[in-house]
Design a protein around this motif. Structure first.
Motif: not given
Length: 413
Positions: A282-285, A287-288, A293-294
């Protein structure tokens, strides 16, 4: 740079999958063995007549010294390559665990479990291995690769904790710790996969740059996002260290079988494999910073639910699975932001600085848990602090500027 092969600069090529595999095994051992330490709190403290604070202080020292040593280990890895740092750290780590098996006084226990293992982790932990991998993987694949290695550390926890509990039940704590110490020696030959990475004249660490180490430090210290990232990672350390060290004892205090605590930590590791890999993808797609935060706010919600319902074997295992999905999912995202904003050249050192904050949080989470338990007879205050800190971390990650610096604009970081 080829995605399949990595040029060492010394006349031969190292397959990228070998770097990923060996790096994954190193963190699986490094993280897995020390994750099993929590199952020894009750038997060691009981047999030697200690309060829980003594054991907790050793683990707290381990976390603190791990963090204090990390920026220096990172700087050495950036200068001389990660292979030498992993070998040196592996020797300290193994020596510490082996001496722990014969430690019968608080001072020797602090020296072995706290000092030697702590500094050993500085050279064998996530920051060194993730930075090594980050320097050889293409930018568009970096977040995925960091997720793979982080997930391997989680698998080490899943494998080592239940296995350690089984050995503990069969052979006692001293023999079990001795077995873990011997197992950790395997990190030494695995470090050979990093030969040539980051060394002068060896593998390139990214686009050509004349930036000095001092300039990199000044640049990071003036970057608001770096400071916020560092503050947020403190919370991750507080959460994971407190739970890893005290959850088995917390379970026993509530009248459940000690094996439930061990299986809970193992379950954390198993679900962390899923969580870490998923966060890397997910970090590659996306905003990290928003993902971070989530993750932190969700941790607080999970803790609230856990302490709000009566404790049973089922609720403990559900809590472990939920926390596992969120456990080290922060690591590939946090490391990824450092590489994305500042580039890979000084990634080991800069990640080490952020990780120092993590370990200060770990120190307070472990030692504070032991101290407050001995003084109040309960872990309630620490659980409440964990909830508040998760909300704090969710807030501070939101405004981080994760765009690459202007000096990196000619090429991706």
């Amino acid at each position: 740079m080829s995605e399949k092969m990595v040029e060492s600069g010394r006349g031969w090529q190292m397959p990228l999958f070998a770097i990923l595999l060996c790096g994954s095994l190193i963190v699986a051992l490094s993280f897995g063995v020390r994750s099993a330490f929590g199952i020894f709190m009750v038997p060691i403290s009981g047999e030697l007549g200690w309060g829980r604070e003594i054991f907790a202080l050793s683990i707290a020292l381990q976390n603190l010294l791990w963090g204090l040593g990390q920026p220096f280990a990172g700087a050495l890895a950036d200068r001389f390559g990660p292979m030498k740092v992993v070998i040196g750290g592996g020797l300290l780590y193994s020596a510490g665990v082996l001496i722990m098996s014969v430690s019968t006084t608080p001072m020797l226990f602090h020296l072995s479990t706290g000092v030697l293992v702590g500094f050993g982790l500085s050279g064998t932990g996530f920051s060194i291995v993730l930075a090594a991998v980050g320097k050889v993987v293409a930018p568009e694949k970096r977040s995925w690769a960091l997720g793979i290695v982080t997930a391997a550390g989680s698998f080490g926890q899943f494998a080592m904790v239940p296995l350690g509990q089984a050995f503990l039940s069969a052979y006692g704590w001293q023999t079990t710790v001795l077995i873990l110490g011997i197992s950790s020696l395997a990190m030494l030959p695995l470090a050979g996969a990093f030969w040539g990475i980051g060394q002068r004249g060896g593998l390139s660490a990214g686009p050509a740059s004349t930036q000095s180490l001092g300039e990199a430090l000044r640049e990071a210290s003036r970057h608001r996002g770096f400071l916020l990232l560092t503050a947020g990672f403190f919370v991750c350390g507080f959460h994971v260290a407190f739970i890893a060290a005290h959850l088995p004892s917390f379970v026993i205090d509530r009248g459940l079988d000690p094996r439930i605590g061990a299986w809970a930590l193992g379950l954390v590791g198993l679900f962390n494999v899923i969580g870490s890999y998923t966060s890397g993808v997910l970090g590659g797609k996306y905003s990290k910073k928003y993902l971070l935060s989530m993750l932190y706010v969700t941790r607080s919600a999970v803790i609230v639910l856990f302490i709000s319902f009566p404790m049973t074997e089922t609720t403990v295992l559900i809590f472990a699975a939920a926390m596992g999905l969120l456990w080290l999912s922060t690591v590939p995202l946090t490391s990824g932001i450092v590489a994305q904003v500042f580039g890979p050249k000084y990634m080991s050192m800069l990640t080490g600085i952020v990780f120092l904050s993590h370990q200060i949080g770990s120190f307070l989470g472990v030692w504070g848990g032991g101290y407050l338990y001995d003084t109040t007879g309960s872990y309630n205050v620490v659980w409440y602090c964990s909830i508040a800190l998760g909300i704090f971390a969710g807030i501070v990650h939101w405004p981080i500027d994760e765009r690459p610096l202007d000096r990196l604009s000619p090429a991706k970081a």
